[in-house]
Design a protein around this motif. Structure first.
Motif, PDB file in Angstrom:
ATOM      1  N   TYR A   1      17.003 -26.463  30.214  1.00 21.69           N
ATOM      2  CA  TYR A   1      16.104 -26.660  31.333  1.00 21.69           C
ATOM      3  C   TYR A   1      15.305 -27.945  31.244  1.00 21.69           C
ATOM      4  O   TYR A   1      14.965 -28.525  32.264  1.00 21.69           O
ATOM      5  CB  TYR A   1      15.226 -25.430  31.552  1.00 21.69           C
ATOM      6  N   SER A   2      15.029 -28.419  30.030  1.00 23.47           N
ATOM      7  CA  SER A   2      14.301 -29.686  29.965  1.00 23.47           C
ATOM      8  C   SER A   2      15.217 -30.825  30.402  1.00 23.47           C
ATOM      9  O   SER A   2      14.789 -31.767  31.057  1.00 23.47           O
ATOM     10  CB  SER A   2      13.706 -29.933  28.576  1.00 23.47           C
ATOM     11  N   GLN A   3      16.516 -30.708  30.081  1.00 18.81           N
ATOM     12  CA  GLN A   3      17.476 -31.708  30.547  1.00 18.81           C
ATOM     13  C   GLN A   3      17.560 -31.693  32.063  1.00 18.81           C
ATOM     14  O   GLN A   3      17.515 -32.727  32.710  1.00 18.81           O
ATOM     15  CB  GLN A   3      18.867 -31.417  29.974  1.00 18.81           C
ATOM     16  N   GLU A   4      17.667 -30.497  32.626  1.00 18.37           N
ATOM     17  CA  GLU A   4      17.777 -30.347  34.067  1.00 18.37           C
ATOM     18  C   GLU A   4      16.522 -30.865  34.761  1.00 18.37           C
ATOM     19  O   GLU A   4      16.602 -31.581  35.754  1.00 18.37           O
ATOM     20  CB  GLU A   4      17.956 -28.871  34.409  1.00 18.37           C
ATOM     21  N   THR A   5      15.357 -30.503  34.211  1.00 17.98           N
ATOM     22  CA  THR A   5      14.092 -30.922  34.804  1.00 17.98           C
ATOM     23  C   THR A   5      13.966 -32.436  34.798  1.00 17.98           C
ATOM     24  O   THR A   5      13.584 -33.038  35.801  1.00 17.98           O
ATOM     25  CB  THR A   5      12.908 -30.304  34.022  1.00 17.98           C
ATOM     26  N   SER A   6      14.314 -33.062  33.662  1.00 14.02           N
ATOM     27  CA  SER A   6      14.151 -34.509  33.618  1.00 14.02           C
ATOM     28  C   SER A   6      15.174 -35.202  34.520  1.00 14.02           C
ATOM     29  O   SER A   6      14.872 -36.226  35.127  1.00 14.02           O
ATOM     30  CB  SER A   6      14.204 -35.048  32.183  1.00 14.02           C
ATOM     31  N   GLN A   7      16.354 -34.617  34.647  1.00 10.60           N
ATOM     32  CA  GLN A   7      17.361 -35.185  35.547  1.00 10.60           C
ATOM     33  C   GLN A   7      16.864 -35.153  37.004  1.00 10.60           C
ATOM     34  O   GLN A   7      16.976 -36.144  37.721  1.00 10.60           O
ATOM     35  CB  GLN A   7      18.626 -34.331  35.439  1.00 10.60           C
ATOM     36  N   ILE A   8      16.295 -34.032  37.389  1.00 11.77           N
ATOM     37  CA  ILE A   8      15.799 -33.878  38.756  1.00 11.77           C
ATOM     38  C   ILE A   8      14.598 -34.786  39.004  1.00 11.77           C
ATOM     39  O   ILE A   8      14.517 -35.465  40.023  1.00 11.77           O
ATOM     40  CB  ILE A   8      15.453 -32.399  39.060  1.00 11.77           C
ATOM     41  N   SER A   9      13.684 -34.854  38.036  1.00  6.02           N
ATOM     42  CA  SER A   9      12.502 -35.681  38.268  1.00  6.02           C
ATOM     43  C   SER A   9      12.884 -37.170  38.280  1.00  6.02           C
ATOM     44  O   SER A   9      12.331 -37.942  39.051  1.00  6.02           O
ATOM     45  CB  SER A   9      11.390 -35.364  37.277  1.00  6.02           C
ATOM     46  N   ASP A  10      13.874 -37.578  37.468  1.00  3.28           N
ATOM     47  CA  ASP A  10      14.359 -38.969  37.508  1.00  3.28           C
ATOM     48  C   ASP A  10      14.951 -39.291  38.869  1.00  3.28           C
ATOM     49  O   ASP A  10      14.707 -40.356  39.427  1.00  3.28           O
ATOM     50  CB  ASP A  10      15.450 -39.211  36.450  1.00  3.28           C
TER      51      ASP A  10
ATOM     52  N   GLN B   1      14.319 -37.844  41.765  1.00  3.72           N
ATOM     53  CA  GLN B   1      13.287 -37.928  42.801  1.00  3.72           C
ATOM     54  C   GLN B   1      12.464 -39.201  42.655  1.00  3.72           C
ATOM     55  O   GLN B   1      12.109 -39.850  43.636  1.00  3.72           O
ATOM     56  CB  GLN B   1      12.380 -36.697  42.737  1.00  3.72           C
TER      57      GLN B   1
ATOM     58  N   CYS C   1      15.554 -23.977  26.254  1.00  7.92           N
ATOM     59  CA  CYS C   1      14.581 -25.060  26.467  1.00  7.92           C
ATOM     60  C   CYS C   1      15.321 -26.381  26.679  1.00  7.92           C
ATOM     61  O   CYS C   1      14.959 -27.164  27.548  1.00  7.92           O
ATOM     62  CB  CYS C   1      13.647 -25.197  25.269  1.00  7.92           C
TER      63      CYS C   1
END
Ligand SMILES: [Zn+2]
Ligand SMILES: [Zn+2]
Length: 115
Positions: free
Chosen positions: A76-85, A87, A73
């Motif tokens: 992937y939460s780190q990765e998700t927030s990195q990608i959404s930041d 974008q 978790c």
């Protein structure tokens, strides 16, 4: 390594002196069991496969299979927030650009119609 990891043949858990490998068919072997089989063939499935040694240097996509659910978790939460930041930053920059254009047009219209 995670507590549920064991050699699929001798059922020994990993210990300091043994290294474990993962086959492309998804089986895990200790090094002594791996040596019992033929090279590039899984002892359980008896089909050609390739093996990857599990270590700190293993590809992170493969390491992810051995993460605890907590660790998974977090990863992937780190990765998700990195990608959404990433974008979001680009989106904001584009919006700022259009906002600037709109303001220029507004000023031009004010000037044109002497408002
Ligand atoms: Zn074994
Ligand atoms: Zn197999």
């Amino acid at each position: 390594m995670a507590s549920w990891v064991f050699c699929n043949l001798c059922f020994q858990p990993p210990h300091r002196k043994s290294s474990f490998s993962l086959t492309s068919c998804g089986h895990v072997y200790c090094d002594s069991c791996l040596r019992k089989g033929k090279k590039d063939e899984c002892l359980i499935c008896q089909v050609p496969c390739h093996t990857v040694l599990l270590s700190k240097h293993t590809n992170s996509n493969i390491q992810a299979f051995f993460l605890s659910i907590d660790g998974l978790c977090k990863k992937y939460s780190q990765e998700t927030s990195q990608i959404s930041d990433f974008q979001e930053k680009h989106r904001r920059r584009l919006v700022a650009f259009y906002q600037e254009k709109v303001n220029e047009i507004k000023l031009f219209l004010l000037y044109l119609f002497d408002l």
